[in-house]
Design a protein around this motif. Structure first.
Motif, PDB file in Angstrom:
ATOM      1  N   MET A   1      -7.819   9.242   3.177  1.00 55.44           N
ATOM      2  CA  MET A   1      -8.615   8.288   2.467  1.00 55.44           C
ATOM      3  C   MET A   1      -7.703   7.838   1.121  1.00 55.44           C
ATOM      4  N   ASP A   2      -7.019   8.709   0.586  1.00 49.35           N
ATOM      5  CA  ASP A   2      -6.380   8.240  -0.596  1.00 49.35           C
ATOM      6  C   ASP A   2      -5.041   7.363  -0.176  1.00 49.35           C
ATOM      7  N   THR A   3      -4.672   7.827   1.020  1.00 46.71           N
ATOM      8  CA  THR A   3      -3.507   6.597   1.465  1.00 46.71           C
ATOM      9  C   THR A   3      -4.160   5.236   1.913  1.00 46.71           C
ATOM     10  N   LEU A   4      -5.348   5.275   2.656  1.00 45.71           N
ATOM     11  CA  LEU A   4      -5.860   4.111   2.751  1.00 45.71           C
ATOM     12  C   LEU A   4      -6.212   3.344   1.490  1.00 45.71           C
ATOM     13  N   ALA A   5      -6.578   3.986   0.448  1.00 44.98           N
ATOM     14  CA  ALA A   5      -6.910   3.467  -0.749  1.00 44.98           C
ATOM     15  C   ALA A   5      -5.866   2.728  -1.272  1.00 44.98           C
ATOM     16  N   ARG A   6      -4.513   3.392  -1.493  1.00 46.84           N
ATOM     17  CA  ARG A   6      -3.552   2.876  -2.134  1.00 46.84           C
ATOM     18  C   ARG A   6      -2.911   1.815  -1.219  1.00 46.84           C
ATOM     19  N   SER A   7      -2.976   1.917   0.230  1.00 45.27           N
ATOM     20  CA  SER A   7      -2.697   0.747   0.915  1.00 45.27           C
ATOM     21  C   SER A   7      -3.407  -0.437   0.612  1.00 45.27           C
ATOM     22  N   LEU A   8      -4.540  -0.291   0.601  1.00 44.70           N
ATOM     23  CA  LEU A   8      -5.737  -1.438   0.311  1.00 44.70           C
ATOM     24  C   LEU A   8      -5.436  -1.932  -1.109  1.00 44.70           C
ATOM     25  N   TYR A   9      -5.133  -1.190  -2.021  1.00 43.03           N
ATOM     26  CA  TYR A   9      -4.729  -1.603  -3.229  1.00 43.03           C
ATOM     27  C   TYR A   9      -3.434  -2.246  -3.280  1.00 43.03           C
ATOM     28  N   ALA A  10      -2.556  -2.031  -2.511  1.00 48.39           N
ATOM     29  CA  ALA A  10      -1.088  -2.685  -2.447  1.00 48.39           C
ATOM     30  C   ALA A  10      -1.579  -4.149  -1.847  1.00 48.39           C
ATOM     31  N   ARG A  11      -2.232  -4.155  -0.793  1.00 46.19           N
ATOM     32  CA  ARG A  11      -2.679  -5.664  -0.141  1.00 46.19           C
ATOM     33  C   ARG A  11      -3.252  -6.445  -1.437  1.00 46.19           C
TER      34      ARG A  11
ATOM     35  N   GLY B   1      -0.965  -2.008   8.346  1.00 48.20           N
ATOM     36  CA  GLY B   1      -1.763  -2.931   9.347  1.00 48.20           C
ATOM     37  C   GLY B   1      -2.349  -4.101   8.613  1.00 48.20           C
ATOM     38  N   ASP B   2      -2.323  -5.327   9.141  1.00 48.85           N
ATOM     39  CA  ASP B   2      -3.060  -6.437   8.550  1.00 48.85           C
ATOM     40  C   ASP B   2      -4.341  -6.316   8.392  1.00 48.85           C
ATOM     41  N   TYR B   3      -5.140  -5.511   9.077  1.00 52.17           N
ATOM     42  CA  TYR B   3      -6.621  -5.442   8.928  1.00 52.17           C
ATOM     43  C   TYR B   3      -7.051  -5.172   7.391  1.00 52.17           C
ATOM     44  N   LEU B   4      -6.010  -5.024   6.462  1.00 51.00           N
ATOM     45  CA  LEU B   4      -6.382  -4.638   4.981  1.00 51.00           C
ATOM     46  C   LEU B   4      -6.434  -5.856   4.352  1.00 51.00           C
TER      47      LEU B   4
ATOM     48  N   PRO C   1      -7.962  -8.947   4.687  1.00 51.55           N
ATOM     49  CA  PRO C   1      -9.328  -9.365   4.623  1.00 51.55           C
ATOM     50  C   PRO C   1     -10.214  -8.583   3.573  1.00 51.55           C
ATOM     51  N   ILE C   2      -9.848  -7.015   3.688  1.00 49.41           N
ATOM     52  CA  ILE C   2     -10.560  -6.297   2.886  1.00 49.41           C
ATOM     53  C   ILE C   2     -10.194  -6.443   1.314  1.00 49.41           C
ATOM     54  N   ALA C   3      -8.793  -6.540   1.082  1.00 49.05           N
ATOM     55  CA  ALA C   3      -8.271  -7.061  -0.178  1.00 49.05           C
ATOM     56  C   ALA C   3      -8.774  -8.442  -0.673  1.00 49.05           C
ATOM     57  N   GLU C   4      -8.885  -9.189   0.315  1.00 48.21           N
ATOM     58  CA  GLU C   4      -9.509 -10.792  -0.130  1.00 48.21           C
ATOM     59  C   GLU C   4     -11.203 -10.526  -0.575  1.00 48.21           C
ATOM     60  N   HIS C   5     -11.555  -9.688   0.261  1.00 47.78           N
ATOM     61  CA  HIS C   5     -12.909  -9.421  -0.235  1.00 47.78           C
ATOM     62  C   HIS C   5     -13.198  -8.927  -1.806  1.00 47.78           C
ATOM     63  N   ILE C   6     -12.305  -7.846  -2.030  1.00 43.87           N
ATOM     64  CA  ILE C   6     -12.359  -7.195  -3.315  1.00 43.87           C
ATOM     65  C   ILE C   6     -11.937  -8.239  -4.246  1.00 43.87           C
TER      66      ILE C   6
ATOM     67  N   GLY D   1     -12.381   0.477   1.844  1.00 40.13           N
ATOM     68  CA  GLY D   1     -11.700   0.432   3.015  1.00 40.13           C
ATOM     69  C   GLY D   1     -12.326   1.181   4.432  1.00 40.13           C
ATOM     70  N   ARG D   2     -13.098   2.289   3.968  1.00 34.89           N
ATOM     71  CA  ARG D   2     -13.541   2.873   5.168  1.00 34.89           C
ATOM     72  C   ARG D   2     -14.893   2.186   5.744  1.00 34.89           C
ATOM     73  N   MET D   3     -15.569   1.744   4.885  1.00 35.06           N
ATOM     74  CA  MET D   3     -16.696   0.913   5.305  1.00 35.06           C
ATOM     75  C   MET D   3     -16.424  -0.328   6.001  1.00 35.06           C
ATOM     76  N   ARG D   4     -15.484  -1.205   5.630  1.00 34.73           N
ATOM     77  CA  ARG D   4     -15.161  -2.455   6.141  1.00 34.73           C
ATOM     78  C   ARG D   4     -14.307  -2.078   7.478  1.00 34.73           C
ATOM     79  N   SER D   5     -13.348  -1.030   7.435  1.00 36.34           N
ATOM     80  CA  SER D   5     -12.759  -0.803   8.656  1.00 36.34           C
ATOM     81  C   SER D   5     -13.700  -0.319   9.779  1.00 36.34           C
ATOM     82  N   CYS D   6     -14.765   0.658   9.528  1.00 32.88           N
ATOM     83  CA  CYS D   6     -15.703   1.295  10.487  1.00 32.88           C
ATOM     84  C   CYS D   6     -16.397   0.002  10.942  1.00 32.88           C
ATOM     85  N   ALA D   7     -16.761  -0.909  10.094  1.00 29.64           N
ATOM     86  CA  ALA D   7     -17.704  -1.768  10.557  1.00 29.64           C
ATOM     87  C   ALA D   7     -17.131  -2.866  11.340  1.00 29.64           C
TER      88      ALA D   7
END
Length: 177
Positions: free
Chosen positions: A10-20, A38-41, A43-48, A72-78
């Motif tokens: 989850m920390d890795t996901l958060a840091r990856s999302l922060y970079a995006r 992955g590019d899937y992050l 749209p989540i970064a754009e949402h933030i 990141g977890r919520m949006r990826s799972c959804a």
């Protein structure tokens, strides 16, 4: 269905999302070496960005890490909608849980008490998974008392087996142990 919502992943996901998120302003912002590319992050970064603007650009990691991991977890799972796979197989899954949920209920420790092939080594609780063909034994509870990620898997399956007559597991390649 088990969702990996704890620990270093989850920390890795958060840091990856922060970079995006940061790359929305500066395409050269460095991506973590061990990040999830992955590019899937995006749209989540754009949402933030749309929600919070530049709020996190100069913030300390401690201020954004939990938020970015959660979003990141919520949006990826959804977006993954794994239940579609169940429906195609005419199977139902009435419960979604993850390690955070399990830890909140102290289930890793309760489930660990039922393990038969375990031993203590250096203050940690280990499971003899080599007796079942694994390439190494697995730590269940670390010497400092914190459950290892594997303990959450044990608790998840223990909980599932307490509630079900039949269990079908579909495991990803990272669950070879």
């Amino acid at each position: 269905m088990d969702i990996n919502d704890a620990g270093s992943q989850m920390d890795t996901l958060a840091r990856s999302l922060y970079a995006r998120y940061m790359q929305l302003w500066d395409a050269a912002f460095p991506f973590p070496e061990e990040g999830y590319p992955g590019d899937y992050l995006v749209p989540i970064a754009e949402h933030i960005r749309d929600r919070d603007g530049e709020r996190w650009r100069n913030a300390a990691e401690a201020d954004w890490l939990t938020l970015f991991a959660t979003l990141g977890r919520m949006r990826s799972c959804a977006s993954s909608r794994p239940w579609r796979s169940f429906r195609r197989r005419r199977t139902t899954s009435g419960k979604v849980s993850g390690p955070c949920t399990m830890r909140a209920r102290s289930r890793p420790h309760r489930a660990s008490a039922h393990l038969r092939a375990h031993y203590d080594k250096d203050g940690a609780l280990w499971l003899r998974t080599t007796e079942s063909g694994d390439n190494e034994d697995r730590v269940v509870v670390r010497s400092d008392g914190r459950p290892a990620y594997f303990a959450n898997d044990v608790a998840y399956h223990y909980d599932k087996l307490q509630r079900a007559d039949r269990v079908i597991d579909i495991l990803g390649p990272d669950h070879h142990g």
